[in-house]
Design a protein around this motif. Structure first.
Motif, PDB file in Angstrom:
ATOM      1  N   ALA A  35      -1.770   0.671  -4.031  1.00  0.00           N
ATOM      2  CA  ALA A  35      -1.580   0.046  -3.972  1.00  0.00           C
ATOM      3  C   ALA A  35      -0.354  -0.259  -6.071  1.00  0.00           C
ATOM      4  CB  ALA A  35      -1.832  -1.245  -3.892  1.00  0.00           C
ATOM      5  N   LEU A  67       0.671  -1.192  -0.101  1.00  0.00           N
ATOM      6  CA  LEU A  67      -0.034   0.188  -0.126  1.00  0.00           C
ATOM      7  C   LEU A  67       0.944   1.260  -0.193  1.00  0.00           C
ATOM      8  CD1 LEU A  67      -2.896  -0.435   2.535  1.00  0.00           C
ATOM      9  CD2 LEU A  67      -2.964   0.227   0.031  1.00  0.00           C
ATOM     10  N   HIS A  90     -10.524   5.074  -0.854  1.00  0.00           N
ATOM     11  CA  HIS A  90      -9.171   4.879  -1.715  1.00  0.00           C
ATOM     12  C   HIS A  90      -8.076   4.063  -0.930  1.00  0.00           C
ATOM     13  CE1 HIS A  90      -6.281   8.312  -0.401  1.00  0.00           C
ATOM     14  NE2 HIS A  90      -5.106   8.065  -1.691  1.00  0.00           N
ATOM     15  N   GLN A  91      -7.445   3.026  -2.566  1.00  0.00           N
ATOM     16  CA  GLN A  91      -6.141   2.797  -1.648  1.00  0.00           C
ATOM     17  C   GLN A  91      -5.269   2.793  -3.996  1.00  0.00           C
ATOM     18  OE1 GLN A  91      -8.079  -1.083  -1.822  1.00  0.00           O
ATOM     19  NE2 GLN A  91      -7.876  -1.097   1.003  1.00  0.00           N
ATOM     20  N   GLU A 129      -0.811   4.141  -0.618  1.00  0.00           N
ATOM     21  CA  GLU A 129      -1.291   5.727   0.593  1.00  0.00           C
ATOM     22  C   GLU A 129      -3.058   4.615   0.182  1.00  0.00           C
ATOM     23  OE1 GLU A 129      -1.175   9.693  -2.434  1.00  0.00           O
ATOM     24  OE2 GLU A 129      -3.697   9.621  -2.129  1.00  0.00           O
ATOM     25  N   GLU A 130      -3.858   5.719   1.205  1.00  0.00           N
ATOM     26  CA  GLU A 130      -4.772   4.396   2.092  1.00  0.00           C
ATOM     27  C   GLU A 130      -5.719   5.668   2.457  1.00  0.00           C
ATOM     28  OE1 GLU A 130      -6.705   1.017   3.803  1.00  0.00           O
ATOM     29  OE2 GLU A 130      -4.692   1.837   4.348  1.00  0.00           O
TER      30      GLU A 130
END
Length: 276
Positions: A161, A151, A158-159, A153-154
């Protein structure tokens, strides 16, 4: 070619399941006529500015493509078309706007944009299935070709990966963005950085409850091979070979991925020997 583009705005009382069933039956109605050469639909991607928009903001959009205006006229006059509209008007509340027009963009015939949809029935509650879908780092455990997921950004919605995946014996890596609609249990994904032969890849995971202990899982792909350079894609495949290879990978992995989610969900579902 002529396109019939529809914008639907469903009433607040209309459930996600009814919206999905409406669009699914619309797809079946269109394809059963044999008059359309193309059909697809998508949910509206909501933006913060939409809260203040003036005019109708749609819930979903659909497009029917026919060879010419005369064929489109025949389609619009079919009994089955009007029966579909009448049946759903009596069941749910929605508004619709449409426009007939020539295609807005031209896609070279040598590198078409493909749409694929696969589905499986999972004998597990939708919550169990959803937990598996949103755990993107867990994909490395349940999808054999996926070697690693990191990951980058999370947030709750939203994610982003990076995935490392074995594709036909070669290790490929790419970055995907996944937009999460937890209320409707839909994950919309698109690759921000592609594998060597991929020019575009996006789609959706949709988990639809069929009852307390059963879920319909739908996986869609919209994809195109990378453009050729000096007649070759990734320096080794002709455009035709790249297109065929990409279609084969999507078909094979879709079946395998749905099967892996089904197996994992059914093994962990309460009452099936698993626990939460």
């Amino acid at each position: 070619m002529i396109c019939h583009t529809l914008i639907y705005k469903f009433g607040e009382s209309v459930s996600a399941e009814d919206r999905e069933q409406f669009l699914k039956e619309l797809s079946e109605t269109v394809r059963d006529t044999g008059l359309s050469v193309g059909f697809d639909y998508r949910s509206h991607e909501w933006l913060p500015v939409d809260d203040k928009a003036i005019g109708m903001t749609g819930t979903a959009i659909a497009q029917i493509v026919c060879e010419d205006g005369e064929t489109m006229r025949k389609f619009s006059e079919l009994t089955s078309t009007h029966e579909f509209i009448a049946a759903w008007r009596s069941r749910i509340s929605y508004e619709a706007a449409y426009a007939n027009h020539a295609p807005l963009t031209a896609v070279p015939a040598s590198n078409p944009l493909h749409h694929a949809e696969h589905t499986v029935t999972v004998h597990a509650p939708v919550g169990v299935v959803w937990d598996i879908l949103v755990d993107v780092e867990g994909y490395a455990r349940i999808f054999p070709p996926t070697q690693d997921v990191k990951l980058l950004e999370e947030s709750p919605t939203h994610q982003i990966a990076r995935l490392v995946v074995d594709v036909n014996g070669e290790v490929n890596t790419w970055i995907s963005r996944r937009d999460i609609d937890a209320d409707n249990r839909v994950i919309t994904y698109r690759q921000l950085e592609h594998a060597p032969i991929v020019g575009h890849m996006g789609g959706q995971w949709r988990a639809l409850p069929l009852g307390d202990d059963t879920t319909q899982l739908v996986l869609t792909h919209e994809f195109r091979a990378r453009e050729a350079v000096d007649g070759m894609v990734a320096g080794k495949l002709t455009p035709q070979e790249a297109d065929a290879a990409l279609r084969a990978v999507v078909e094979r992995n879709s079946v395998a991925d749905l099967g892996a989610v089904k197996k994992t969900a059914e093994a962990t579902a309460p009452g099936n020997g698993g626990g939460r």
